[in-house]
Write an enzyme that holds these catalytic residues in place. Sequence first.
Site, mmCIF file in Angstrom:
data_model
loop_
_atom_site.group_PDB
_atom_site.id
_atom_site.type_symbol
_atom_site.label_atom_id
_atom_site.label_comp_id
_atom_site.label_asym_id
_atom_site.label_seq_id
_atom_site.Cartn_x
_atom_site.Cartn_y
_atom_site.Cartn_z
ATOM 1 N N CYS A 120 0.839 -1.212 0.000
ATOM 2 C CA CYS A 120 0.000 0.000 0.000
ATOM 3 C C CYS A 120 0.870 1.257 0.000
ATOM 4 O O CYS A 120 1.374 1.677 1.044
ATOM 5 C CB CYS A 120 -0.937 -0.005 1.199
ATOM 6 S SG CYS A 120 -2.022 1.439 1.238
ATOM 7 N N CYS A 130 -0.473 4.122 2.116
ATOM 8 C CA CYS A 130 -0.276 3.944 3.568
ATOM 9 C C CYS A 130 1.188 4.177 3.962
ATOM 10 O O CYS A 130 1.473 4.819 4.956
ATOM 11 C CB CYS A 130 -0.638 2.526 4.021
ATOM 12 S SG CYS A 130 -2.079 1.827 3.260
ATOM 13 N N ASP A 131 2.101 3.613 3.191
ATOM 14 C CA ASP A 131 3.493 3.532 3.642
ATOM 15 C C ASP A 131 4.484 4.385 2.851
ATOM 16 O O ASP A 131 5.643 4.508 3.250
ATOM 17 C CB ASP A 131 3.961 2.067 3.589
ATOM 18 C CG ASP A 131 3.119 1.175 4.505
ATOM 19 O OD1 ASP A 131 2.672 1.682 5.547
ATOM 20 O OD2 ASP A 131 2.911 -0.006 4.184
#
Length: 320
Positions: A141, A144-145
């Site tokens: 992701c 997200c990261d």
Amino acid sequence: MSDTIERIKCLIIGSGPAGYTAAIYAARADLKPIMYTGMEPGGQLTTTTEVDNFPGYPEGIDGPTMMVQLQQQAERFGTEVRIGMVTSVDLSDEVGGIHKVTVDNTTQIEAETVIISTGATAKYLGLESEQRLRGGGVSACAVCDGFFYKGQDVAIVGGGDTAAEEASYLANICTSVTMLVRRDEMRASKAMQHRVNSIKNIDIRYNTEVEEVLGEQVVEGLRMVNNQTGEKEEIEITGLFVAIGHKPNTDIFKGQIDMDDTGYIITEGKSTKTNKPGVFASGDVQDKEYRQAVTAAGTGCMAALDAERYLASVETAVEA
Ligand code: NDP
């Protein structure tokens, strides 16, 4: 099978942000929800380290802590959270009908409403080095990261819309993005292809696959191979993003709930209604486009409101 069958108003299947948010709303509406967590209590966020994009956490929060807090919030209003895997369902076609659900192949529950929040599972390449370094630089992701790789060199695998979108997202944050596409063309829409082609710090490698992710504790590089020429090349990177698709966790609903050709549950209009009266779907199980904790939570809220309204309309019909 157990002797007595439990009859409940609202069953929530799955314990990610969608399931817990549905639980908070359903419990506050006095539907006395029971949640079965599934095999990965807390869902995909429990494999994420830092969640920095959920509104209301100015310092960020780690995924597992966030899920524990969501559980506590759901329990505070009376949700009963049970560890267990729903193994089969027999969903009613009737308005006001009872849905029969079997848990762990043994326990049967009868529910007036069911909220499906079973999520989706990111696909991985299946390499030993990739699995070992998940959480150490391998992620599925970018949204997200990606932030953790600010100013660094990263790579992304995949040639679909997700990979193209995530590559352009990463290109804004990172110094360079190497994009590995296994065929000589991308599956992504022409518009997305045009976008990645026009971004200078994205280097697209066609006919290229990952042979090994390099590094012991954290990602230090990548060995890739051209599947046409057999030529190998090593590059230094600190993050590898795998964007080769997700699989919605819908196998147990096949043949009963309408799905698209990739297995995502189809919901009606802007609602969370499925084709079965009293059965609602929220979170990634019905969303292949946004797939964020906050959007999952939003649809979890919608599913509980839809369930509450459905029960009220059934009650009114019975009284009339
Ligand atoms: P897709 O299934 O569309 O694409 C997966 C990509 O990964 C393909 O390029 C595929 O290659 C590649 N791939 C699969 N397995 C491997 C492997 N083992 N090794 C290397 N490469 C692999 O998934 P997406 O997540 O990209 O998209 C899912 C759906 O969501 C699509 O319908 C997409 O259009 C939609 N979507 C729409 C968005 C938007 O409109 N903004 C944003 C994101 C997704 P190959 O082509 O060779 O099979």
